[in-house]
Motif scaffolding. Structure first.
Motif, PDB file in Angstrom:
ATOM      1  N   ILE A 181       0.844  -1.193   0.000  1.00 27.66           N
ATOM      2  CA  ILE A 181       0.000   0.000   0.000  1.00 27.66           C
ATOM      3  C   ILE A 181       0.880   1.244   0.000  1.00 27.66           C
ATOM      4  O   ILE A 181       1.700   1.435   0.919  1.00 27.66           O
ATOM      5  CB  ILE A 181      -0.910   0.022   1.238  1.00 27.66           C
ATOM      6  CG1 ILE A 181      -1.710  -1.280   1.346  1.00 27.66           C
ATOM      7  CG2 ILE A 181      -1.843   1.232   1.201  1.00 27.66           C
ATOM      8  CD1 ILE A 181      -2.463  -1.428   2.665  1.00 27.66           C
ATOM      9  N   ARG A 182       0.722   2.071  -1.003  1.00 31.70           N
ATOM     10  CA  ARG A 182       1.452   3.331  -0.997  1.00 31.70           C
ATOM     11  C   ARG A 182       0.789   4.292  -0.011  1.00 31.70           C
ATOM     12  O   ARG A 182      -0.435   4.323   0.112  1.00 31.70           O
ATOM     13  CB  ARG A 182       1.482   3.951  -2.399  1.00 31.70           C
ATOM     14  CG  ARG A 182       2.433   5.146  -2.454  1.00 31.70           C
ATOM     15  CD  ARG A 182       2.453   5.845  -3.794  1.00 31.70           C
ATOM     16  NE  ARG A 182       3.272   7.051  -3.684  1.00 31.70           N
ATOM     17  CZ  ARG A 182       3.169   8.109  -4.462  1.00 31.70           C
ATOM     18  NH1 ARG A 182       2.278   8.117  -5.445  1.00 31.70           N
ATOM     19  NH2 ARG A 182       3.934   9.156  -4.275  1.00 31.70           N
ATOM     20  N   HIS A 183       1.592   5.089   0.685  1.00 31.81           N
ATOM     21  CA  HIS A 183       1.087   6.041   1.660  1.00 31.81           C
ATOM     22  C   HIS A 183       0.200   7.107   1.022  1.00 31.81           C
ATOM     23  O   HIS A 183       0.202   7.303  -0.197  1.00 31.81           O
ATOM     24  CB  HIS A 183       2.257   6.719   2.383  1.00 31.81           C
ATOM     25  CG  HIS A 183       3.128   7.506   1.445  1.00 31.81           C
ATOM     26  ND1 HIS A 183       2.816   8.761   1.000  1.00 31.81           N
ATOM     27  CD2 HIS A 183       4.304   7.178   0.846  1.00 31.81           C
ATOM     28  CE1 HIS A 183       3.746   9.193   0.178  1.00 31.81           C
ATOM     29  NE2 HIS A 183       4.664   8.253   0.054  1.00 31.81           N
ATOM     30  N   GLY A 184      -0.528   7.845   1.854  1.00 26.35           N
ATOM     31  CA  GLY A 184      -1.354   8.944   1.393  1.00 26.35           C
ATOM     32  C   GLY A 184      -0.535  10.150   0.977  1.00 26.35           C
ATOM     33  O   GLY A 184       0.671  10.238   1.217  1.00 26.35           O
ATOM     34  N   GLN A 185      -1.214  11.103   0.359  1.00 27.25           N
ATOM     35  CA  GLN A 185      -0.541  12.288  -0.172  1.00 27.25           C
ATOM     36  C   GLN A 185       0.122  13.119   0.938  1.00 27.25           C
ATOM     37  O   GLN A 185      -0.440  13.294   2.017  1.00 27.25           O
ATOM     38  CB  GLN A 185      -1.542  13.158  -0.919  1.00 27.25           C
ATOM     39  CG  GLN A 185      -0.893  14.340  -1.644  1.00 27.25           C
ATOM     40  CD  GLN A 185      -1.928  15.328  -2.161  1.00 27.25           C
ATOM     41  OE1 GLN A 185      -2.564  16.045  -1.391  1.00 27.25           O
ATOM     42  NE2 GLN A 185      -2.104  15.350  -3.474  1.00 27.25           N
ATOM     43  N   THR A 186       1.301  13.653   0.633  1.00 32.90           N
ATOM     44  CA  THR A 186       2.027  14.553   1.531  1.00 32.90           C
ATOM     45  C   THR A 186       2.240  15.898   0.832  1.00 32.90           C
ATOM     46  O   THR A 186       2.131  15.994  -0.398  1.00 32.90           O
ATOM     47  CB  THR A 186       3.404  13.986   1.907  1.00 32.90           C
ATOM     48  OG1 THR A 186       4.264  14.044   0.750  1.00 32.90           O
ATOM     49  CG2 THR A 186       3.308  12.546   2.400  1.00 32.90           C
ATOM     50  N   PRO A 187       2.588  16.945   1.590  1.00 33.61           N
ATOM     51  CA  PRO A 187       2.931  18.210   0.939  1.00 33.61           C
ATOM     52  C   PRO A 187       4.081  18.066  -0.047  1.00 33.61           C
ATOM     53  O   PRO A 187       4.121  18.768  -1.067  1.00 33.61           O
ATOM     54  CB  PRO A 187       3.302  19.121   2.120  1.00 33.61           C
ATOM     55  CG  PRO A 187       2.555  18.559   3.280  1.00 33.61           C
ATOM     56  CD  PRO A 187       2.552  17.073   3.059  1.00 33.61           C
ATOM     57  N   SER A 188       5.008  17.171   0.236  1.00 32.44           N
ATOM     58  CA  SER A 188       6.134  16.956  -0.682  1.00 32.44           C
ATOM     59  C   SER A 188       5.672  16.345  -1.990  1.00 32.44           C
ATOM     60  O   SER A 188       6.229  16.647  -3.055  1.00 32.44           O
ATOM     61  CB  SER A 188       7.191  16.066  -0.015  1.00 32.44           C
ATOM     62  OG  SER A 188       7.746  16.716   1.111  1.00 32.44           O
ATOM     63  N   ASN A 189       4.645  15.473  -1.942  1.00 28.01           N
ATOM     64  CA  ASN A 189       4.078  14.943  -3.183  1.00 28.01           C
ATOM     65  C   ASN A 189       3.448  16.047  -4.007  1.00 28.01           C
ATOM     66  O   ASN A 189       3.553  16.067  -5.236  1.00 28.01           O
ATOM     67  CB  ASN A 189       3.002  13.891  -2.885  1.00 28.01           C
ATOM     68  CG  ASN A 189       3.528  12.634  -2.246  1.00 28.01           C
ATOM     69  OD1 ASN A 189       2.848  12.023  -1.432  1.00 28.01           O
ATOM     70  ND2 ASN A 189       4.742  12.220  -2.601  1.00 28.01           N
ATOM     71  N   VAL A 190       2.778  16.970  -3.355  1.00 27.76           N
ATOM     72  CA  VAL A 190       2.137  18.075  -4.062  1.00 27.76           C
ATOM     73  C   VAL A 190       3.176  18.936  -4.765  1.00 27.76           C
ATOM     74  O   VAL A 190       2.992  19.346  -5.919  1.00 27.76           O
ATOM     75  CB  VAL A 190       1.310  18.932  -3.083  1.00 27.76           C
ATOM     76  CG1 VAL A 190       0.751  20.175  -3.797  1.00 27.76           C
ATOM     77  CG2 VAL A 190       0.176  18.121  -2.475  1.00 27.76           C
ATOM     78  N   ASP A 191       4.303  19.179  -4.079  1.00 29.83           N
ATOM     79  CA  ASP A 191       5.338  20.079  -4.601  1.00 29.83           C
ATOM     80  C   ASP A 191       6.425  19.363  -5.400  1.00 29.83           C
ATOM     81  O   ASP A 191       7.353  20.010  -5.886  1.00 29.83           O
ATOM     82  CB  ASP A 191       5.992  20.835  -3.447  1.00 29.83           C
ATOM     83  CG  ASP A 191       5.022  21.784  -2.753  1.00 29.83           C
ATOM     84  OD1 ASP A 191       4.054  22.208  -3.404  1.00 29.83           O
ATOM     85  OD2 ASP A 191       5.227  22.075  -1.564  1.00 29.83           O
ATOM     86  N   GLY A 192       6.328  18.041  -5.535  1.00 29.63           N
ATOM     87  CA  GLY A 192       7.307  17.299  -6.315  1.00 29.63           C
ATOM     88  C   GLY A 192       8.669  17.198  -5.665  1.00 29.63           C
ATOM     89  O   GLY A 192       9.677  17.038  -6.355  1.00 29.63           O
TER      90      GLY A 192
END
Length: 250
Positions: free
Chosen positions: A6-17
């Motif tokens: 299971i991949r983790h949920g979205q983080t601020p780092s995912n949003v900002d790449g």
């Protein structure tokens, strides 16, 4: 036996790449919390004999709703397993430019395709990654009370981990797909990859969820989530006019 990766949920780092791979790592966004909250319903009725998380905070927060639903607590009933963390970004850490994204994924997917001698810029090579991730998965399986061969085919171990790590590990171990499959298919936040088999008999890819567990409504197309994107998408961002070089994936 069955593995749910299971991949983790979205983080601020995912949003900002951002190439955010160090400890403790970012928490979840509001959307990431919604994604995590959708996991219990998505897995309702699914047997889970053992649930584990990586050392990074985002996996703990993602697993918490599922753990609570099963009467468990992260850190006690749900152990933190060393080795399940994301592929380290080395000297690319906390960069968010397309060239860094490309360099990171090209190295990682080369490992999945068999070139384990290649090193992440300023970081580990593929041998180091597979040594620690294989060991961690074996530890998770042992925690379920299953023998190395996974004698009970219905035994299910759920592992909350990270996008690049899951994709590269599956590329190398799933015996019914070409290694390029994981580079050519998205793995969004809370996407689940299901494998069946064992280290001894081999692992077969049974399911690849290309949407968040709560469906498209919990996806965020605007996020710069490169570690869940296809390699073509990342290549296009880095070099819009260049042809994709597939040599490392053939």
């Amino acid at each position: 036996m069955r593995l749910l990766l299971i991949r983790h949920g979205q983080t601020p780092s995912n949003v900002d790449g951002l190439l955010d791979t160090s400890r403790p790592g970012a928490p979840l966004t509001g959307l990431g919390e919604q994604q995590a909250a959708a996991i219990p319903e998505a897995l309702a009725g699914q047997r889970i004999d053992h649930l584990v998380v990586s050392p990074l905070l985002r996996t703990h927060l993602t697993a918490a709703p599922l753990a609570a639903d099963r009467g468990l607590e992260v850190g006690t009933d749900v152990p933190v397993v060393e080795g399940l963390e994301e592929i380290g970004a080395g000297s690319l850490e906390m960069r968010n430019d397309p060239e860094a994204h490309r360099a990171y994924l090209e190295a990682a997917f080369a490992w999945g395709a068999g070139d384990r001698d290649m090193s992440m810029p300023g970081g580990d090579d593929g041998h180091a990654f597979f040594d620690r991730f294989d060991r961690a998965v074996r530890e998770a399986i042992a925690g379920a009370g299953a023998g190395a061969a996974g004698a009970d085919p219905d035994t299910t171990v759920a592992i909350v981990s990270h996008g690049a790590a899951i994709r590269v590990w599956v590329a190398a171990w799933a015996d019914n797909i070409h290694p390029s499959f994981t580079a050519e298919n998205d793995l969004p936040n809370t996407g689940i990859v299901t494998l069946e088999g064992s280290f001894e008999s081999g692992w077969t890819l049974a399911d690849w969820l290309g949407t968040p567990v709560g469906g498209a409504a919990l996806d965020d197309p605007a996020a710069d989530d490169f570690s869940g994107e296809t390699l073509d998408e990342v290549e296009s961002d880095a070099h819009p006019d260049a042809a994709v070089d597939r040599r490392t994936l053939d």
